[in-house]
Design a protein around this motif. Structure first.
Motif, short mmCIF file in Angstrom:
data_model
loop_
_atom_site.label_atom_id
_atom_site.label_comp_id
_atom_site.label_asym_id
_atom_site.label_seq_id
_atom_site.Cartn_x
_atom_site.Cartn_y
_atom_site.Cartn_z
N THR B 23 -9.82 -14.48 26.47
CA THR B 23 -9.16 -15.29 27.87
C THR B 23 -10.87 -15.27 28.29
O THR B 23 -11.04 -16.63 28.78
N VAL B 24 -11.51 -14.31 28.33
CA VAL B 24 -13.19 -14.57 29.64
C VAL B 24 -13.87 -15.17 28.49
O VAL B 24 -14.40 -16.58 29.13
N ALA B 25 -13.78 -15.87 26.68
CA ALA B 25 -14.50 -16.53 26.72
C ALA B 25 -14.53 -18.60 26.99
O ALA B 25 -15.30 -19.04 27.20
N LYS B 58 -20.21 -11.40 31.61
CA LYS B 58 -20.97 -12.20 32.69
C LYS B 58 -19.63 -12.98 33.13
O LYS B 58 -18.76 -14.02 32.73
N VAL B 59 -18.98 -12.56 34.24
CA VAL B 59 -18.33 -12.62 34.89
C VAL B 59 -18.68 -12.28 37.12
O VAL B 59 -19.33 -11.50 37.15
N ALA B 170 -22.10 -11.43 27.70
CA ALA B 170 -22.05 -10.24 28.03
C ALA B 170 -23.06 -10.68 29.65
O ALA B 170 -23.43 -11.80 29.27
N GLY B 171 -22.87 -9.74 30.66
CA GLY B 171 -23.66 -10.25 31.71
C GLY B 171 -25.08 -9.61 31.63
O GLY B 171 -25.30 -8.50 30.91
N SER B 172 -26.08 -9.70 31.91
CA SER B 172 -27.07 -9.39 32.04
C SER B 172 -27.69 -7.78 33.04
O SER B 172 -28.01 -7.38 32.96
#
Lengths: 256, 329
Positions: B23-25, B58-59, B170-172
């Protein structure tokens, strides 16, 4: 216990479906049957009535042809039927169908409402849960067993990956029933005869119109899905087909 | 301010359900295309670790919606907590995985806000400024593009496998996690859930099988199951079945593959007389090679098969058993 069972008439599983000329919907000249999980919901209601007494009422929404699923339910042992009769019901979204059902039964007092867990045509899997919320009742979904208790009922919910869970729930309540909860019965000849004299109440669109709003989800386009994978079709006589499959099993799939 | 997509992730006993990554993707892909932003929420009690895991993606932000009344999942508790949260945060679009739990509370949640959700979507399309959701209809024989009418928030759920969870970016740096204390009145929760359990120990573990021969309605009668069994034996594989076969008692439940049975990913999945309705496909989409035999050329199973045979399985299977035996001798 007084139980309402919501039934939906859907195209038969094996029916070859075609898009209509406008390309907007399926051609309606196919055979129909009762939605499979709904048949199990009806069976469960009949069994509960046999155990605990009460009444089983069936309801459907759809054009005249949908009456067939009500007739079959009456022949199997339901006591009476309600038909929200209009072709327009077919194109309502899930919340509006639930609103129409809620309006149709506003003067009734049921202990339980059963629906199948989802329909074989739209597959929205939400009419029962929405109906519970509109009525202010608790609900439980994907039910595999129902047991009456001193107060309320205990139900067995199917979860994912082979898990189950018992839930205690007060009445009145809405349950969505899973296929396979019981073994379906056939209608008897006597049942079919008796069904002809059982009450069937028809409700027109105009009688529930005030409860219904505009659709919030709209099907823009129906189409044959594009293949995401390239399928190699294997043709020939059975022996040839078998040879070709074994070749693939040996050379491509590498399991032989 | 760009519109916000809120992903409502799922956890059980503090452990994140991996399907949440899909779902995030999906949300990230929609956000990139529409110029929107993604936030995530998780409801429960004692969920800090799961929320932190979610924050690695990455949210923009992760909300842990907590209350002791949410320790055990109930539709009353989760719908009430998320209704408050969504009313407060006003996301444009709420996305969830189409799990059994989501199916249990999401229609209630949407209805309590006067909305109707689009369930079980397999993808999305950008149509001008509009967002359409694609879902299967008539057991996968057709697809439909579905739009929302009326005011946001809009609700949609994604079918298992609609997006690849490992593609969730993924977030930085970890996203900030905010804990929200949900006001849930424990006395207003009407259902009492008991512990999860499994039925009597499962005899077969299909998840470990390299070769699976699976039968559907096309097998017609219980006595014909033996034909499929012979094929499975000749290949050294396991016999499996779709739900209707197990419902009829022709094979035990532990041989069922599908959304409610086991999820399998063998090297070879041989589908005999399986139409490929959505529920039957969910459990085996990850198979490396799918061979389907079905008399109906329009059967949805051919959409996902690598090799397809349109024909009578009662002709093809005996010939195939013979040929496999020859190859093995």
């Amino acid at each position: 216990m007084k139980i309402l069972v919501c039934l939906k008439q859907v195209p038969q599983k094996d029916a070859p479906l075609k898009l209509n000329e406008a390309g907007a919907w399926i051609r309606e000249d196919v055979s129909y049957e009762v939605n499979e999980p709904d048949a199990y919901a009806l069976e469960e209601a009949l069994r509960q009535k046999e155990k605990h007494g009460g009444e089983v009422v069936v309801i459907t929404a759809g054009p005249a042809r949908a009456q067939q699923v009500l007739r079959e339910a009456l022949a199997k042992g339901a006591d009476r039927a309600i038909h929200l009769e209009d072709a327009a019901f077919v194109s309502l979204d899930a919340i509006n169908i639930a609103r129409a059902f809620a309006a149709a039964i506003k003067d009734e007092t049921f202990d339980l409402i059963f629906t199948g867990l989802q329909s074989d045509d739209y597959g929205y899997a939400q009419t029962g849960v929405i109906l519970a919320e509109l009525l202010g009742w608790p609900h439980a979904t994907i039910i595999m067993h129902i047991e009456k208790q001193d107060s309320g009922i205990r139900v067995k919910r199917e979860l994912e990956a082979g898990y189950f869970q018992y839930v205690d729930i007060p009445l009145p309540a809405v349950l969505t029933i899973q296929s396979g909860i019981n073994k379906l019965r056939y209608a008897t000849l006597i049942g079919i005869k008796q069904a002809k004299n059982k009450p069937l109440r028809k409700i027109g669109l105009s009688e529930v119109q005030s409860a219904i709003g505009g659709n919030q989800i709209k099907i823009e386009k129906l189409y044959v899905p594009q293949k995401s994978k390239k399928t190699e079709m294997i043709e020939g006589a059975p022996a040839e087909i078998a040879k070709k499959i074994v070749d693939h099993l040996r050379n491509d799939v590498r399991v032989l | 301010m760009p519109e916000t997509i809120l992903v409502v992730a799922e956890q059980h006993a503090g452990k994140l359900n991996r399907v949440s990554w899909e779902t995030v993707a999906g949300a990230q892909a929609i956000a990139a295309e529409m110029g929107w932003q993604v936030e995530a929420a998780l409801a429960g009690n004692g969920i800090a670790a799961a929320a932190a895991e979610l924050a690695g993606k990455k949210v923009g932000k992760v909300y842990a919606v907590e209350s002791p009344a949410l320790a055990d999942y109930t539709p009353d508790g989760f719908a009430a907590a998320l209704k408050q949260f969504i009313t407060d945060k006003k996301p444009h679009l709420v996305l969830m995985p189409h799990t059994y739990q989501v199916r249990d509370f999401a229609p209630k949640l949407a209805t309590s806000l006067g909305r109707c959700l689009i369930p079980d979507c397999i993808g999305y399309k950008k149509d001008g400024n509009r967002l359409l959701f694609t879902r299967q209809m008539f057991q996968g024989k057709f697809a439909a593009d579905v739009s929302f009418a009326g005011e946001p928030p809009y609700f949609a759920t994604f079918q298992n496998g609609a997006f690849r969870g490992d593609k969730a970016e993924a977030g930085s740096a970890p996203a900030p996690v905010e804990t929200i204390t949900a006001k849930v009145d424990a006395a207003a929760i009407r259902t009492k859930p008991h512990e999860w359990f499994k039925e009597a120990k499962q005899a077969v573990d299909l998840t470990q099988a390299e070769i699976i021969v699976s039968v559907g309605r096309g097998i017609k009668e219980q006595k014909n199951i033996d034909l499929a069994k012979q094929l499975a034996d000749s290949l050294g594989g396991e016999l499996a079945a779709s739900r209707p076969i197990c419902d009829s008692g022709w094979l035990p439940m532990d041989r069922q593959v599908g959304s409610s049975g086991q999820t399998v990913a063998p090297k070879l999945y041989l589908a005999l007389g399986i139409s490929g309705a959505i529920q039957r496909i969910v459990g085996m989409k990850g198979s490396r090679t799918i061979i389907a035999v079905n008399k109906d050329a329009e059967a949805p199973i051919f959409e996902i098969a690598d090799y397809g045979v349109v024909g009578n399985l009662f002709d093809v299977v005996p010939a195939l058993i013979e040929e496999v035996k020859k190859a093995k001798s």
